[in-house]
Each structure stands twice: as C-alpha cells, then as structure tokens.
Design a protein around this motif. Sequence first.
Motif, PDB file in Angstrom:
ATOM      1  N   PRO A  24       0.811  -1.234   0.000  1.00  0.00           N
ATOM      2  CA  PRO A  24       0.000   0.000   0.000  1.00  0.00           C
ATOM      3  C   PRO A  24       0.836   1.271   0.000  1.00  0.00           C
ATOM      4  O   PRO A  24       0.557   2.208  -0.750  1.00  0.00           O
ATOM      5  N   SER A  25       1.883   1.308   0.821  1.00  0.00           N
ATOM      6  CA  SER A  25       2.734   2.496   0.874  1.00  0.00           C
ATOM      7  C   SER A  25       3.468   2.701  -0.446  1.00  0.00           C
ATOM      8  O   SER A  25       3.621   3.837  -0.916  1.00  0.00           O
ATOM      9  N   ALA A  26       3.926   1.619  -1.056  1.00  0.00           N
ATOM     10  CA  ALA A  26       4.637   1.726  -2.330  1.00  0.00           C
ATOM     11  C   ALA A  26       3.710   2.227  -3.440  1.00  0.00           C
ATOM     12  O   ALA A  26       4.117   3.051  -4.273  1.00  0.00           O
ATOM     13  N   VAL A  27       2.475   1.735  -3.450  1.00  0.00           N
ATOM     14  CA  VAL A  27       1.520   2.168  -4.470  1.00  0.00           C
ATOM     15  C   VAL A  27       1.191   3.655  -4.313  1.00  0.00           C
ATOM     16  O   VAL A  27       1.164   4.412  -5.301  1.00  0.00           O
ATOM     17  N   LEU A  28       0.939   4.090  -3.072  1.00  0.00           N
ATOM     18  CA  LEU A  28       0.649   5.506  -2.827  1.00  0.00           C
ATOM     19  C   LEU A  28       1.836   6.389  -3.199  1.00  0.00           C
ATOM     20  O   LEU A  28       1.674   7.482  -3.751  1.00  0.00           O
ATOM     21  N   PHE A  29       3.043   5.913  -2.890  1.00  0.00           N
ATOM     22  CA  PHE A  29       4.247   6.671  -3.247  1.00  0.00           C
ATOM     23  C   PHE A  29       4.365   6.804  -4.770  1.00  0.00           C
ATOM     24  O   PHE A  29       4.646   7.898  -5.292  1.00  0.00           O
ATOM     25  N   ALA A  30       4.126   5.709  -5.476  1.00  0.00           N
ATOM     26  CA  ALA A  30       4.213   5.742  -6.942  1.00  0.00           C
ATOM     27  C   ALA A  30       3.159   6.664  -7.539  1.00  0.00           C
ATOM     28  O   ALA A  30       3.449   7.451  -8.452  1.00  0.00           O
ATOM     29  N   LEU A  31       1.930   6.580  -7.018  1.00  0.00           N
ATOM     30  CA  LEU A  31       0.862   7.454  -7.527  1.00  0.00           C
ATOM     31  C   LEU A  31       1.199   8.920  -7.291  1.00  0.00           C
ATOM     32  O   LEU A  31       0.960   9.774  -8.158  1.00  0.00           O
ATOM     33  N   GLY A  32       1.749   9.235  -6.113  1.00  0.00           N
ATOM     34  CA  GLY A  32       2.100  10.618  -5.808  1.00  0.00           C
ATOM     35  C   GLY A  32       3.196  11.146  -6.704  1.00  0.00           C
ATOM     36  O   GLY A  32       3.104  12.254  -7.242  1.00  0.00           O
ATOM     37  N   VAL A  33       4.254  10.353  -6.890  1.00  0.00           N
ATOM     38  CA  VAL A  33       5.378  10.802  -7.715  1.00  0.00           C
ATOM     39  C   VAL A  33       4.972  10.929  -9.177  1.00  0.00           C
ATOM     40  O   VAL A  33       5.268  11.943  -9.837  1.00  0.00           O
ATOM     41  N   VAL A  34       4.296   9.916  -9.703  1.00  0.00           N
ATOM     42  CA  VAL A  34       3.888   9.949 -11.111  1.00  0.00           C
ATOM     43  C   VAL A  34       2.913  11.095 -11.363  1.00  0.00           C
ATOM     44  O   VAL A  34       3.024  11.827 -12.361  1.00  0.00           O
ATOM     45  N   GLY A  35       1.938  11.268 -10.461  1.00  0.00           N
ATOM     46  CA  GLY A  35       0.961  12.341 -10.632  1.00  0.00           C
ATOM     47  C   GLY A  35       1.611  13.712 -10.628  1.00  0.00           C
ATOM     48  O   GLY A  35       1.319  14.561 -11.488  1.00  0.00           O
ATOM     49  N   ASN A  36       2.502  13.956  -9.687  1.00  0.00           N
ATOM     50  CA  ASN A  36       3.182  15.252  -9.629  1.00  0.00           C
ATOM     51  C   ASN A  36       4.094  15.463 -10.830  1.00  0.00           C
ATOM     52  O   ASN A  36       4.216  16.581 -11.340  1.00  0.00           O
ATOM     53  N   PHE A  37       4.747  14.401 -11.297  1.00  0.00           N
ATOM     54  CA  PHE A  37       5.626  14.521 -12.461  1.00  0.00           C
ATOM     55  C   PHE A  37       4.820  14.871 -13.712  1.00  0.00           C
ATOM     56  O   PHE A  37       5.222  15.747 -14.493  1.00  0.00           O
ATOM     57  N   ILE A  38       3.670  14.219 -13.903  1.00  0.00           N
ATOM     58  CA  ILE A  38       2.821  14.536 -15.056  1.00  0.00           C
ATOM     59  C   ILE A  38       2.299  15.963 -14.954  1.00  0.00           C
ATOM     60  O   ILE A  38       2.256  16.706 -15.949  1.00  0.00           O
ATOM     61  N   ALA A  39       1.893  16.372 -13.740  1.00  0.00           N
ATOM     62  CA  ALA A  39       1.400  17.740 -13.550  1.00  0.00           C
ATOM     63  C   ALA A  39       2.478  18.762 -13.889  1.00  0.00           C
ATOM     64  O   ALA A  39       2.203  19.793 -14.518  1.00  0.00           O
ATOM     65  N   LEU A  40       3.725  18.490 -13.497  1.00  0.00           N
ATOM     66  CA  LEU A  40       4.820  19.409 -13.821  1.00  0.00           C
ATOM     67  C   LEU A  40       5.052  19.477 -15.331  1.00  0.00           C
ATOM     68  O   LEU A  40       5.318  20.558 -15.882  1.00  0.00           O
ATOM     69  N   CYS A  41       4.953  18.341 -16.002  1.00  0.00           N
ATOM     70  CA  CYS A  41       5.107  18.331 -17.465  1.00  0.00           C
ATOM     71  C   CYS A  41       4.033  19.197 -18.118  1.00  0.00           C
ATOM     72  O   CYS A  41       4.319  19.951 -19.063  1.00  0.00           O
ATOM     73  N   ILE A  42       2.806  19.091 -17.639  1.00  0.00           N
ATOM     74  CA  ILE A  42       1.709  19.894 -18.186  1.00  0.00           C
ATOM     75  C   ILE A  42       1.958  21.375 -17.939  1.00  0.00           C
ATOM     76  O   ILE A  42       1.754  22.220 -18.827  1.00  0.00           O
ATOM     77  N   LEU A  43       2.412  21.708 -16.742  1.00  0.00           N
ATOM     78  CA  LEU A  43       2.667  23.107 -16.395  1.00  0.00           C
ATOM     79  C   LEU A  43       3.782  23.703 -17.249  1.00  0.00           C
ATOM     80  O   LEU A  43       3.665  24.833 -17.747  1.00  0.00           O
ATOM     81  N   TYR A  44       4.869  22.952 -17.441  1.00  0.00           N
ATOM     82  CA  TYR A  44       5.978  23.487 -18.230  1.00  0.00           C
ATOM     83  C   TYR A  44       5.644  23.506 -19.724  1.00  0.00           C
ATOM     84  O   TYR A  44       6.165  24.345 -20.462  1.00  0.00           O
ATOM     85  N   ARG A  45       4.779  22.616 -20.161  1.00  0.00           N
ATOM     86  CA  ARG A  45       4.299  22.694 -21.535  1.00  0.00           C
ATOM     87  C   ARG A  45       3.441  23.927 -21.723  1.00  0.00           C
ATOM     88  O   ARG A  45       3.537  24.613 -22.748  1.00  0.00           O
ATOM     89  N   HIS A  46       2.605  24.225 -20.728  1.00  0.00           N
ATOM     90  CA  HIS A  46       1.798  25.446 -20.776  1.00  0.00           C
ATOM     91  C   HIS A  46       2.700  26.677 -20.801  1.00  0.00           C
ATOM     92  O   HIS A  46       2.445  27.636 -21.539  1.00  0.00           O
ATOM     93  N   LYS A  47       3.768  26.657 -20.010  1.00  0.00           N
ATOM     94  CA  LYS A  47       4.705  27.782 -19.984  1.00  0.00           C
ATOM     95  C   LYS A  47       5.387  27.950 -21.328  1.00  0.00           C
ATOM     96  O   LYS A  47       5.606  29.082 -21.808  1.00  0.00           O
ATOM     97  N   HIS A  48       5.723  26.845 -21.984  1.00  0.00           N
ATOM     98  CA  HIS A  48       6.412  26.906 -23.275  1.00  0.00           C
ATOM     99  C   HIS A  48       5.497  27.421 -24.384  1.00  0.00           C
ATOM    100  O   HIS A  48       5.942  28.151 -25.285  1.00  0.00           O
ATOM    101  N   ASN A  49       4.200  27.045 -24.315  1.00  0.00           N
ATOM    102  CA  ASN A  49       3.258  27.415 -25.375  1.00  0.00           C
ATOM    103  C   ASN A  49       2.580  28.756 -25.149  1.00  0.00           C
ATOM    104  O   ASN A  49       1.909  29.263 -26.044  1.00  0.00           O
ATOM    105  N   SER A  50       2.723  29.316 -23.954  1.00  0.00           N
ATOM    106  CA  SER A  50       2.038  30.564 -23.641  1.00  0.00           C
ATOM    107  C   SER A  50       3.022  31.720 -23.654  1.00  0.00           C
ATOM    108  O   SER A  50       4.169  31.599 -23.204  1.00  0.00           O
ATOM    109  N   ASN A  51       2.572  32.849 -24.187  1.00  0.00           N
ATOM    110  CA  ASN A  51       3.410  34.037 -24.212  1.00  0.00           C
ATOM    111  C   ASN A  51       3.570  34.644 -22.818  1.00  0.00           C
ATOM    112  O   ASN A  51       4.585  35.253 -22.508  1.00  0.00           O
TER     113      ASN A  51
END
Length: 349
Positions: A24-51
């Motif tokens: 359970p702890s490993a699954v929650l850790f993986a979900l947290g890391v993967v979710g935050n990593f994807i969110a950061l990718c979306i944010l930096y993509r938004h930064k790259h595409n936005s003036n």
Amino acid sequence: MSVSSDSEGSPNRTTIDENNSVVPSAVLFALGVVGNFIALCILYRHKHNSNRVSVFYVLVTGLVWTDLLGKLVVSPMVLACYITRQRLAHGMQCNAFGALMVFFGLCSMFILLAMAVECWLSIGHPYFYQRHVNRRKVLLMFPFIYLFSLLFCALPLILGDEFGKYKTYSPHTWCYIAMKRPHHMYSVLFGSLTGLLILLIVAFNLSVMISLLKMYKLSRKQKIRCASFEGAENQRVRAPHNGHAEEIDHLVLLALITVIFIICSVPVTVRTYIGASQVSDNDEAKDLLALRFLSVNSIVDPWVFIIFRTSLFRTMAHKLYDKLCHTRARHSVQQGTPDKPAQQQDLAA
C-alpha cells in the motif's frame, strides 16, 4: 492495519509486524510521484506554449513542486522501514520525520491560501492586482512560506516535550504530532492554525464566486437592455465565461483542490481538539485515520490538476457554470422587470 496498544513502541521490540505489507505504501508513493511529475510536465508545456504565464500558474507550480519534494523526502523513509522490517526509531529520527510531515503540510496549505487570495484580488480588485501583483513578488513569497513552516515545525524541538512532541504511529513506520495530554499544546496550536487557514481559503473562494455571479448578472442585464433598444430579439447574449475564461478556469481548479484539502485536513483539526481533552491513547485508531486522510492530500492534488486540464472536463465545467449562472441571472432579471413583455425577457434564454 491494526493499531497496537504500545503506541510509543516497546524498548524490547524494534521490528514491524510481518502482517504489515509494503505494497500500500509503495503504491501511494508511486501514484504521488507519477501524478506530480505529469502535472509538472503539463505546467511546463503550458509555460512553453504561452506568451505570458499567469501568477496563478506560478503558484500551482509551487504547490506541485512542494508536494513532489514532500513525497521524495518522506516516503522513502517509510519504505525503508518496511524493507528492513525495522520500526522508526524514537528520538532524532522520529522528530525529523514528524517535522518534515508538518513542514510540507503547512507549505501546501499556505500556497493554497495564496492561490485563493490571488484569485480574489484578480476578480474583486483588478486595479490593485494589476499594479501590485506580479510573478517576481509571488516568487519572493515562497521563501517566507518555507521559513515560517520550518520554524513552526521546529517548535516542539525548541520548547521541549511539555509543549509538544512527535510520536510514532502504528505500524511504527512514521511519526506525527502527539495529540494527547500532556503534550497537547502544540497539537492544539497546529489545529487552530489549520482551522484558520481552512476558513480563510473558503471565505476567499466564496467571495470570488459571488463576484463572478455579480459580473454575470450585470453583463446579461446590459446586453438585454441593448438588445431591447436595438430590436435585436434574436441576438444571443454572450456568456460571461467567454470574457472571463481564465478566471473561471482558476476558480474551478481552486475550488476542486480546496474541497480535497478540506476533506483531508478537517479530520486532523478535529482530532487535535478532541485529543487535548484526553490522556490515554484509546482512540489512536481514529488519530491514525485522520493522519492518513492528511497524507492523501498531496497524492490527490496533482491528479485533480491533470483531470482538470483535459479539454472535456474543462468544457463540461464551463457549461455547468454558465447554466447555473444563466438560470439565476434570468430569474433575477425577470423579477426586476415585471412590466416588460415576455418577449424581451426571453432574450436571456
């Protein structure tokens, strides 16, 4: 997980019960890391595409980074306990773990409050916002948030056990604030601070919703008057979200994160006050459940942001918001203009 009666841990027993699994702890850790990593990718993509990157997205990025760092710093300590089958040691190790939990939790709360204030200023006080709020000032705010959170989480270590302390919780793989007497002063202070933050965040969000609704009603009334004078009965009144799409996006995202924050934070706040009136640890199972709710917050936040960024969800949110405001605005206009023909009133449809 079962909660043992020796909550502080027996000096003769340092191993974890074999029935407690690392999965359970490993699954929650993986979900947290993967979710935050994807969110950061979306944010930096938004930064790259936005003036121009808005202040709100700077705050969201700070929140995601804080949640990710919290997972990367704290969760490996839990996983190490499971892998080695050793309990988290009392003293320095437990204090460090508990202080880190409080530190990252407070940082996330203050950043969420900053997001609410930013949204409130941009909608309710646009002139002040344009003159005094910018990305540079917001970036300077983060060190103050981190410094205050660091000082707050260090209070039990500075003032001693009589004020408060960190203790292990079953299955003795993590530590948090002791909520029972005679160490309850710090837990009550923490509960009061989190309760105040919750009230402030809710108050600012409600104020933003009221301001947007007033803007909606004013916009529709002006359009209806113009249509009645021009005779343009078939003119559709433009929905306000076309003119305030970014503000509504920020409000919806902030509202979703706030709801999750309240659900995850209120149980701990309540337990701190209940624990202040108790001496025994008979209700440790309830304390543990409240702490688990709190720990889930940093896992859910990035996934809420990821789902929100999908075009389908945002389209549905805009339509729902427009429908709710449209119904209330039309009802208000009809009540305020009873002498007008129904044909003119129906222009809001």
